[in-house]
Design a protein around this motif. Structure first.
Motif, PDB file in Angstrom:
ATOM      1  N   TYR A 122       0.792  -1.238   0.000  1.00 43.38           N
ATOM      2  CA  TYR A 122       0.000   0.000   0.000  1.00 43.38           C
ATOM      3  C   TYR A 122       0.828   1.294   0.000  1.00 43.38           C
ATOM      4  N   PRO A 123       1.955   1.344   0.710  1.00 39.40           N
ATOM      5  CA  PRO A 123       2.719   2.603   0.692  1.00 39.40           C
ATOM      6  C   PRO A 123       3.075   3.054  -0.733  1.00 39.40           C
ATOM      7  N   ALA A 124       3.376   2.082  -1.624  1.00 37.11           N
ATOM      8  CA  ALA A 124       3.715   2.450  -3.002  1.00 37.11           C
ATOM      9  C   ALA A 124       2.522   3.110  -3.691  1.00 37.11           C
ATOM     10  N   ALA A 125       1.328   2.570  -3.459  1.00 35.53           N
ATOM     11  CA  ALA A 125       0.128   3.138  -4.073  1.00 35.53           C
ATOM     12  C   ALA A 125      -0.127   4.550  -3.557  1.00 35.53           C
ATOM     13  N   CYS A 126       0.039   4.749  -2.257  1.00 39.20           N
ATOM     14  CA  CYS A 126      -0.212   6.069  -1.659  1.00 39.20           C
ATOM     15  C   CYS A 126       0.726   7.115  -2.240  1.00 39.20           C
ATOM     16  N   GLY A 130      -0.494   9.943  -4.913  1.00 39.59           N
ATOM     17  CA  GLY A 130      -0.599  11.216  -4.201  1.00 39.59           C
ATOM     18  C   GLY A 130      -1.794  11.219  -3.264  1.00 39.59           C
ATOM     19  N   ALA A 131      -1.938  10.147  -2.506  1.00 39.32           N
ATOM     20  CA  ALA A 131      -3.083  10.009  -1.597  1.00 39.32           C
ATOM     21  C   ALA A 131      -2.972  10.990  -0.436  1.00 39.32           C
ATOM     22  N   THR A 132      -4.095  11.211   0.221  1.00 36.65           N
ATOM     23  CA  THR A 132      -4.094  11.987   1.459  1.00 36.65           C
ATOM     24  C   THR A 132      -4.477  11.035   2.580  1.00 36.65           C
ATOM     25  N   ILE A 133      -3.630  10.976   3.611  1.00 37.11           N
ATOM     26  CA  ILE A 133      -3.905  10.104   4.743  1.00 37.11           C
ATOM     27  C   ILE A 133      -4.559  10.954   5.826  1.00 37.11           C
ATOM     28  N   VAL A 134      -5.797  10.595   6.154  1.00 35.83           N
ATOM     29  CA  VAL A 134      -6.571  11.406   7.091  1.00 35.83           C
ATOM     30  C   VAL A 134      -6.561  10.729   8.452  1.00 35.83           C
ATOM     31  N   THR A 135      -6.247  11.506   9.496  1.00 38.23           N
ATOM     32  CA  THR A 135      -6.261  10.961  10.854  1.00 38.23           C
ATOM     33  C   THR A 135      -7.300  11.709  11.683  1.00 38.23           C
ATOM     34  N   ASN A 136      -7.422  11.340  12.959  1.00 36.39           N
ATOM     35  CA  ASN A 136      -8.347  12.043  13.847  1.00 36.39           C
ATOM     36  C   ASN A 136      -7.874  13.460  14.141  1.00 36.39           C
ATOM     37  N   LEU A 140      -2.489  14.244   5.999  1.00 30.16           N
ATOM     38  CA  LEU A 140      -1.062  14.171   5.681  1.00 30.16           C
ATOM     39  C   LEU A 140      -0.838  13.686   4.264  1.00 30.16           C
ATOM     40  N   LYS A 141       0.153  14.289   3.599  1.00 21.86           N
ATOM     41  CA  LYS A 141       0.605  13.804   2.298  1.00 21.86           C
ATOM     42  C   LYS A 141       1.554  12.637   2.558  1.00 21.86           C
ATOM     43  N   PRO A 142       1.647  11.694   1.615  1.00 19.41           N
ATOM     44  CA  PRO A 142       2.523  10.540   1.840  1.00 19.41           C
ATOM     45  C   PRO A 142       3.959  10.948   2.151  1.00 19.41           C
ATOM     46  N   GLU A 143       4.443  12.018   1.498  1.00 23.73           N
ATOM     47  CA  GLU A 143       5.826  12.473   1.730  1.00 23.73           C
ATOM     48  C   GLU A 143       6.037  12.857   3.195  1.00 23.73           C
ATOM     49  N   GLU A 144       4.965  13.371   3.838  1.00 20.30           N
ATOM     50  CA  GLU A 144       5.091  13.735   5.261  1.00 20.30           C
ATOM     51  C   GLU A 144       4.852  12.515   6.152  1.00 20.30           C
ATOM     52  N   PHE A 145       3.957  11.657   5.678  1.00 24.69           N
ATOM     53  CA  PHE A 145       3.526  10.539   6.520  1.00 24.69           C
ATOM     54  C   PHE A 145       4.601   9.464   6.692  1.00 24.69           C
ATOM     55  N   PHE A 146       5.188   9.018   5.559  1.00 22.04           N
ATOM     56  CA  PHE A 146       6.197   7.951   5.625  1.00 22.04           C
ATOM     57  C   PHE A 146       7.539   8.548   6.009  1.00 22.04           C
ATOM     58  N   GLN A 147       8.124   8.049   7.092  1.00 19.26           N
ATOM     59  CA  GLN A 147       9.376   8.658   7.576  1.00 19.26           C
ATOM     60  C   GLN A 147      10.479   7.633   7.779  1.00 19.26           C
ATOM     61  N   PHE A 150       9.557   1.432   9.082  1.00 18.11           N
ATOM     62  CA  PHE A 150       8.585   1.218  10.160  1.00 18.11           C
ATOM     63  C   PHE A 150       8.317   2.499  10.948  1.00 18.11           C
ATOM     64  N   THR A 151       8.507   3.657  10.304  1.00 13.02           N
ATOM     65  CA  THR A 151       8.339   4.927  10.996  1.00 13.02           C
ATOM     66  C   THR A 151       7.384   5.828  10.209  1.00 13.02           C
ATOM     67  N   THR A 152       6.437   6.425  10.929  1.00 11.87           N
ATOM     68  CA  THR A 152       5.506   7.345  10.289  1.00 11.87           C
ATOM     69  C   THR A 152       5.376   8.607  11.142  1.00 11.87           C
ATOM     70  N   ALA A 153       4.621   9.573  10.615  1.00 13.00           N
ATOM     71  CA  ALA A 153       4.415  10.826  11.336  1.00 13.00           C
ATOM     72  C   ALA A 153       3.363  10.695  12.435  1.00 13.00           C
ATOM     73  N   LEU A 154       2.752   9.521  12.576  1.00  7.69           N
ATOM     74  CA  LEU A 154       1.660   9.363  13.545  1.00  7.69           C
ATOM     75  C   LEU A 154       2.127   9.602  14.981  1.00  7.69           C
ATOM     76  N   ALA A 155       1.354  10.423  15.715  1.00 13.96           N
ATOM     77  CA  ALA A 155       1.614  10.596  17.145  1.00 13.96           C
ATOM     78  C   ALA A 155       1.028   9.396  17.887  1.00 13.96           C
ATOM     79  N   SER A 156       1.395   9.238  19.156  1.00 16.02           N
ATOM     80  CA  SER A 156       1.010   8.008  19.869  1.00 16.02           C
ATOM     81  C   SER A 156      -0.506   7.923  20.092  1.00 16.02           C
ATOM     82  N   ASP A 157      -1.201   9.063  20.033  1.00 13.54           N
ATOM     83  CA  ASP A 157      -2.667   8.993  20.195  1.00 13.54           C
ATOM     84  C   ASP A 157      -3.373   9.358  18.888  1.00 13.54           C
TER      85      ASP A 157
END
Ligand SMILES: Cc1cc2nc3c(=O)[nH]c(=O)nc-3n(C[C@H](O)[C@H](O)[C@H](O)COP(=O)(O)OP(=O)(O)OC[C@H]3O[C@@H](n4cnc5c(N)ncnc54)[C@H](O)[C@@H]3O)c2cc1C
Ligand code: FES
Ligand code: FES
Lengths: 268, 161
Positions: A122-126, A130-136, A140-147, A150-157
Motif C-alpha cells: 500500500y505505501p507504493a500506491a499512496c 498522491g493520496a491523502t492520509i486522514v487521521t483524527n 497528511l501527504k505521503p511524503e510527510e507521513f512515511f518517515q 517502520f516509521t511514520t508521522a503518527l503521534a502516539s494517540d
C-alpha cells in the motif's frame, strides 16, 4: 505474548482517549502485523485498543474525484470492491496481491500504512497516487507521513481514519514477490495523473518507499514504456540481503517499471 | 479476564478468558476442538485456518476476544459426527490429498472458502494461487489440487455448504 488489557471503543474519539489515557497503548486493527510481533515478544503493549467495532470506519466510497477508503477496510474488501475496481483498478489488484486469502480477510489498509513496512504494498500506491492520509487530528501527504523504516508521522494517540486517493488517468502496480514471505521483493506503482507522472518503489529502498524522479521526467514527456529505454536506477542505497543484492533490486526496478507502464497503457 | 460469547459450529459458547488467548488456543484448549492445528509461529502455514463469519482466517493470528459476537466454523463443523463426510473431506480421502494429515484441516477449510468465493469450477491455476497461504510438507501439492477441484464439483450437488 505478554499480558495486556483489551479495550473495545465504539468511536474514534473513545479510541483516541484510551490511547491518551494509557501510556504505551496500541490500536489493533487486523492484527496481522501486531499479533505476530507480540507473539515473538518483540512488542508488549500493556493496552490494546480494538478498532474493529467502530462503525463506519471500513467504508469505501467515491467523494467527488477521489476514492475514499476507510482505515479498517480489509484487503479482501478493497480487492473485490466494485467501486475500487471501477475507479482505480490497479489499487484493487494491489490489494489482491497482499499475502494470501486468509491474510486479506483480516489485514486492513490503515494497519498497513501505520506499520510502514519497507516491503509492504500500500505505501507504493499512496506515494504514486498522491493520496491523502486522514487521521483524527489532520491530513497528511505521503511524503510527510512515511518517515523511513517502520516509521511514520503518527503521534502516539493518532489514528488513521481514512485514505483519499485522487483518481489517476492510468495506473498499474507490478510486484515481484519474495517467494517465502509473499511481501514485495520489489514492487513498482506507476500513475499517470492529470498533472504529472509518478513512479513509486517499495521493497527496495533502505529507507522504505521512494519515487524515481528520472523515470517520472521521462514518462511525463510521453507515457510509454519505450521512454524508459536505457534508463537505470543506481544500486546505491538499495537493500541488499539474502533474498537479493542491491544490484539485483536496481535491475528489477527498471524491469518492473517498464512492465507497469505497459500494463497501464494496455488497460487504457 | 474478558467475557466472550460466540457461535462455534452452530453452538452458542460463553467463556471468561485471558485476553491474550489466541483463537486457535481457545478452540483447542478450552473447547477441545483439536482438529484445528498449529504448524508455525509466523502466520504462514495455514494449518490453523477456520472460518470467521464464513471467511477463511488464520486462527493463530486472531485473538479469541476478537471473535466475540461472531460465528466460527472449524473442520469439526463441516459434517455431523457419524454422518457421511463433507464432499471436500471425501474428495481429499478419495484423491489421496493427504499423507501425514497435519496440514489437512487448514487445507480443507481454505478449499471450502475458495469454493464459496470462486465457484465450483476451479482451474489448477486458481487453486494453486489460492493455496498461497497453506503449506504442506508431505504431498508436493499435486493431489491436494486434484482433491480441491473434485471437491468443488461435488459440493455443487451436496446439501453441505
Ligand atoms: C503471512 C503474511 C503475509 C503478508 N504479506 C503481505 C504482503 O504481501 N504485502 C503487504 O503489504 N503486507 C503483507 N502482510 C501484512 C498485512 O498486510 C497486515 O495486515 C498489515 O501490514 C497490517 O494491517 P493490520 O490491519 O493487520 O494491522 P495491525 O497488525 O492490527 O496493526 C499494525 C500496526 O498499525 C497500527 N495501526 C493499525 N491500524 C491503525 C490505524 N487505523 N491508525 C493508526 N495506527 C494503526 C497498530 O497499532 C500496529 O502498530 C502480510 C502479513 C502476513 C501475516
Ligand atoms: S499456525 Fe497459523 S499460519 Fe501457521
Ligand atoms: S500431509 Fe503432511 S503436511 Fe500436508
Amino acid at each position: 505474548m505478554y499480558d495486556f488489557k483489551y479495550h473495545r471503543p465504539a468511536t474514534v474519539r473513545q479510541a483516541a482517549n484510551l490511547l491518551l489515557k494509557n501510556e504505551d497503548a496500541k490500536v489493533i486493527a487486523g492484527g496481522h502485523t501486531l499479533l505476530p510481533v507480540m507473539k515473538q515478544r518483540l512488542a508488549s503493549p500493556p493496552h490494546l485498543v480494538d478498532l474493529s467495532h467502530i462503525e463506519g470506519l471500513d467504508g469505501i466510497e467515491m467523494k467527488g474525484r477521489s476514492l475514499v477508503i476507510g482505515a479498517t477496510a480489509r484487503h479482501a474488501d478493497v480487492a473485490s470492491s466494485a467501486i475500487v475496481g471501477e475507479a482505480i483498478p490497479a489499487l484493487a489488484e494491489l490489494a489482491g496481491l497482499i499475502g494470501d486469502p486468509a491474510v486479506r480477510h483480516r489485514g486492513t489498509i490503515g494497519g498497513s500504512l501505520a506499520n510502514n513496512d519497507p516491503t509492504a504494498d500500500y505505501p507504493a500506491a499512496c506515494l504514486a497516487l498522491g493520496a491523502t492520509i486522514v487521521t483524527n487530528k489532520r491530513r497528511l501527504k505521503p511524503e510527510e507521513f512515511f518517515q523511513g523504516l517502520f516509521t511514520t508521522a503518527l503521534a502516539s494517540d493518532e489514528i488513521i481514519t481514512r485514505v483519499m486517493f485522487p483518481v489517476p488517468k492510468k495506473a498499474a502496480y507490478v510486484k515481484f514477490r519474495n517467494q517465502a514471505s509473499r511481501y514485495a521483493l520489489v514492487g513498482v506503482f506507476v500513475a499517470k495523473r492529470p498533472s504529472d507522472v509518478r513512479v513509486a518503489v517499495t521493497g527496495a529502498g533502505s529507507e522504505g518507499v521512494f519515487r524515481v524522479t528520472a523515470f517520472e521526467e521521462a514518462l511525463k514527456k510521453r507515457f510509454s514504456h519505450k521512454m524508459l529505454d536505457g534508463l537505470t536506477v543506481p544500486a546505491q542505497g538499495l537493500n541488499s540481503d539474502l533474498h537479493g543484492s542491491a544490484e539485483y533490486r536496481a535491475h528489477l526496478i527498471a524491469v518492473l517499471a517498464r512492465r507497469a507502464v505497459e500494463a497501464a497503457t494496455g488497460k487504457a | 479476564m474478558a467475557k466472550i460469547s460466540l457461535i462455534v459450529n452452530g453452538n452458542p459458547v460463553k467463556d471468561n478468558i485471558d485476553p491474550r488467548t489466541l483463537l486457535v488456543q481457545f478452540l483447542r484448549e478450552n473447547l477441545r476442538l483439536t482438529g484445528t492445528h498449529v504448524g508455525c509461529d509466523t502466520s504462514q502455514c495455514g494449518a490453523c485456518v477456520v472460518h470467521l463469519d464464513g471467511k477463511a482466517v488464520k486462527s493463530c493470528t486472531t485473538l479469541a476476544v476478537m471473535a466475540d459476537g461472531h460465528e466460527i466454523r472449524t473442520i469439526e463443523g463441516l459434517a455431523a459426527d457419524g454422518a457421511p463426510l463433507h464432499p471436500m473431506q471425501e474428495a481429499f480421502r478419495e484423491h489421496h490429498g493427504l499423507q501425514c494429515g497435519f496440514c489437512t484441516p487448514g487445507m480443507i477449510m481454505t478449499a471450502v472458502d475458495m469454493v464459496h468465493r470462486k465457484g465450483h469450477d476451479l482451474s489448477d491455476h486458481t487453486i494453486r494461487e489460492e493455496l498461497e497461504g497453506n503449506l504442506c510438507r508431505c504431498t508436493g501439492y499435486q493431489n491436494i489440487v486434484l482433491s480441491i477441484a473434485a471437491g468443488a464439483k461435488a459440493m455443487a450437488n451436496s446439501d453441505l455448504a
